[in-house]
Design an enzyme around this catalytic site. Structure first.
Site, PDB file in Angstrom:
ATOM      1  N   LYS A 173      -9.547  -2.215   6.026  1.00  0.00           N
ATOM      2  CA  LYS A 173      -9.256  -0.816   5.420  1.00  0.00           C
ATOM      3  C   LYS A 173     -10.056  -0.312   4.484  1.00  0.00           C
ATOM      4  O   LYS A 173     -10.735  -0.957   3.675  1.00  0.00           O
ATOM      5  CB  LYS A 173      -7.548  -1.314   4.654  1.00  0.00           C
ATOM      6  CG  LYS A 173      -6.902  -0.029   4.067  1.00  0.00           C
ATOM      7  CD  LYS A 173      -5.821  -0.569   3.504  1.00  0.00           C
ATOM      8  CE  LYS A 173      -4.631   0.306   3.145  1.00  0.00           C
ATOM      9  NZ  LYS A 173      -3.534  -0.130   2.359  1.00  0.00           N
TER      10      LYS A 173
ATOM     11  N   SER B  27       0.557   1.977   3.938  1.00  0.00           N
ATOM     12  CA  SER B  27      -0.459   2.652   3.876  1.00  0.00           C
ATOM     13  C   SER B  27      -1.594   2.285   4.642  1.00  0.00           C
ATOM     14  O   SER B  27      -2.712   2.837   5.157  1.00  0.00           O
ATOM     15  CB  SER B  27      -1.137   3.044   2.538  1.00  0.00           C
ATOM     16  OG  SER B  27      -1.472   1.608   1.782  1.00  0.00           O
TER      17      SER B  27
ATOM     18  N   SER C 210       2.858  -2.137   2.121  1.00  0.00           N
ATOM     19  CA  SER C 210       1.675  -1.525   2.934  1.00  0.00           C
ATOM     20  C   SER C 210       0.818  -2.234   4.171  1.00  0.00           C
ATOM     21  O   SER C 210       0.406  -1.552   4.970  1.00  0.00           O
ATOM     22  CB  SER C 210       0.690  -0.903   2.006  1.00  0.00           C
ATOM     23  OG  SER C 210       1.137   0.192   1.148  1.00  0.00           O
TER      24      SER C 210
END
Length: 475
Positions: A80, A155, A179
């Site tokens: 990420k 996310s 997330s």
């Protein structure tokens, strides 16, 4: 015959050890998949093909000498875009960091480098990990690879989508209030949020430090166990890390599972999610598990406490992005105040601004006692209740998200967006490990997720229990 990209992580490990193909072959297969497929998914924001192939070649050389660094040696992965990778852009999907080059590796990345794993690049996300749809990014929305008209979740949108799209065998994400688990549920992969402190946060650009965890996404529970074992452990760079204990994955018989009444019967939980939970309960019951319904403090209280506390931490934590030391610096500023205000105004997106302003408001003297202190009290009550539950039960079972994946571009208010975290925030408030495993199907034909939560440092139990659901889902 399966393509290389269709193999699970454990199958890749076995094949590399047996010499069936090389790490260079494997890395090229995933790079080709990304080139062919990612334009429609938008999971990757940065690809380091040259560096990946060099690392893969070095891995093959080690294997030829019989000196593989670990079972992950030669396995591709991606991270990420809020995890620092030395020499690579690390932007948190935000304009305020769009040209920032990280000068060091996050500990999670360095441990994977030390294991010989091959980093392919960085993955899309909601800006500063503040979002639950994968649509709040300067790089554009991440589509759900199983149904491109639907959101991928957030996310850690790119991390879940890349694994689901067979662009990587595993990926790293971060979990502050669901997330990792929520996009895992929407994209049909396994998402593990570990015990707070089990994996170092050093090099993770923080949102709310008392909640943030580095998490991982894989195709199945066995693969998650392999990756977790490579990441876990004490880190001198992060004082919150644990001296993680050795543990056995053996399930106790009978397994005692608590089902949270409020997360199954509450408003906003779709009927298809309720059905999937009942099917999961049946799957465990068939294995002899004892199931009992329990209560937790109101989900709305838990969500409100999370929103207040995380926003307060974000307000303080993101103050360092000020246009002075690094990141975006406004060219439209005549005074120091203008430089601060315009750099942050131009750099942060609307959702990030909203949470910063909300957190700052909560820190004012008149609101501190009304909201902040009450939120901290609620968090302590939830933590104590979770400890009480795990003195009698092995696991808590509930939906990962109140609904399945929904259409991209849906008009949602900030309050409606927060509802996506309703089932997930308890584990972040209390610091417990939690895992989402695909189970059930939505009206769109996409997977739903079942969340399992355990006592701290019981990840092995979580992953062993997840395999029961994986087996039941194929029946």
């Amino acid at each position: 015959m399966k393509k290389l990209i269709e193999y699970t992580l454990q199958e890749h490990i076995n094949a590399l050890q047996a010499g069936e193909y090389s790490s260079v072959d494997l890395t090229n297969a995933y790079l080709e998949r990304i080139a062919e497929n990612d334009a429609s998914v938008n999971a990757f924001v940065w690809i380091d093909a040259k560096g990946a192939l060099e690392a893969a070649w070095a891995s093959d050389e080690r294997r030829r000498r019989g000196a593989a660094l670990s079972q992950l040696d030669g396995i591709p992965y991606a991270v990420k875009d809020n995890l620092c990778v030395k020499g690579m852009r690390t932007t948190c999907a935000s304009r305020i960091l769009e040209n920032y080059i990280a000068p060091y590796d996050a500990t999670a990345v360095s441990r994977l480098r030390e294991s010989g794993a091959v980093l392919l690049g960085k993955l899309n996300m909601d800006e500063f990990a503040m979002g639950s749809t994968g649509e709040l990014s300067i790089f554009g929305a991440t589509a759900n690879p199983l149904h491109p008209a639907l959101v991928s979740g957030g996310s850690s949108s790119g991390s879940a989508a890349a694994v689901a799209a067979l662009e990587v065998p595993f990926a790293l994400g971060s979990d502050t209030g669901g997330s990792v688990r929520q996009p895992a549920a929407f994209c049909g992969v396994v998402g593990l949020k570990p015990t707070y402190g089990a994996i170092s946060r050093y090099g993770l650009i923080g949102f709310a430090p008392s909640f943030d965890c580095v998490g991982l996404l894989t195709r199945n529970a066995a693969d998650a166990e392999t990756v977790f074992s490579a990441l876990v452990g004490k880190d001198p760079h992060d004082a919150t890390t644990l001296d993680y204990p050795q543990q056995t994955p053996l399930l106790r018989h009978p397994l005692r599972i608590a089902v949270v009444k409020e997360l199954l019967e509450g408003e906003g939980v779709s009927e298809e999610v309720r059905v999937s939970v009942q099917r999961a309960i049946h799957a465990f019951s068939k294995q002899g598990a004892e199931i009992q319904t329990i209560s937790l403090p109101s989900p709305q209280i838990a969500l409100a406490a999370y929103c207040v506390l995380s926003a307060v931490e974000a307000s303080s934590n993101l103050a360092r992005f000020d246009g002075i030391r690094y990141g975006r610096r406004s060219k439209n500023a005549d005074t120091l105040f203008d430089l601060y205000a315009n750099s942050r105004g131009e750099g942060f997106g609307m959702e990030v601004k909203r949470r910063i302003l909300f957190g700052t408001c909560m820190l004012t003297e008149e609101r501190r006692k009304i909201y902040l202190e009450r939120a901290a009290y609620a968090r302590n009550q939830i933590r104590e209740r979770m400890e009480e539950i795990f003195s009698s039960f092995d696991l808590i079972l509930n939906p990962t998200s109140p609904t399945g994946a929904f259409p991209r571009g849906s008009k949602q208010t900030p309050a409606e967006r927060r509802e996506a975290d309703l089932c997930a925030v308890y584990a972040n408030l209390a610091g417990n490990p939690a895992l989402s495993v695909p189970f059930g199907t939505s009206a769109y034909g996409t997977p739903l997720g079942i969340q399992l939560t355990a006592a701290p440092c019981r990840e092995a139990l979580l992953l062993a229990a997840a395999r029961i659901l994986e087996e039941a889902s194929h029946e």
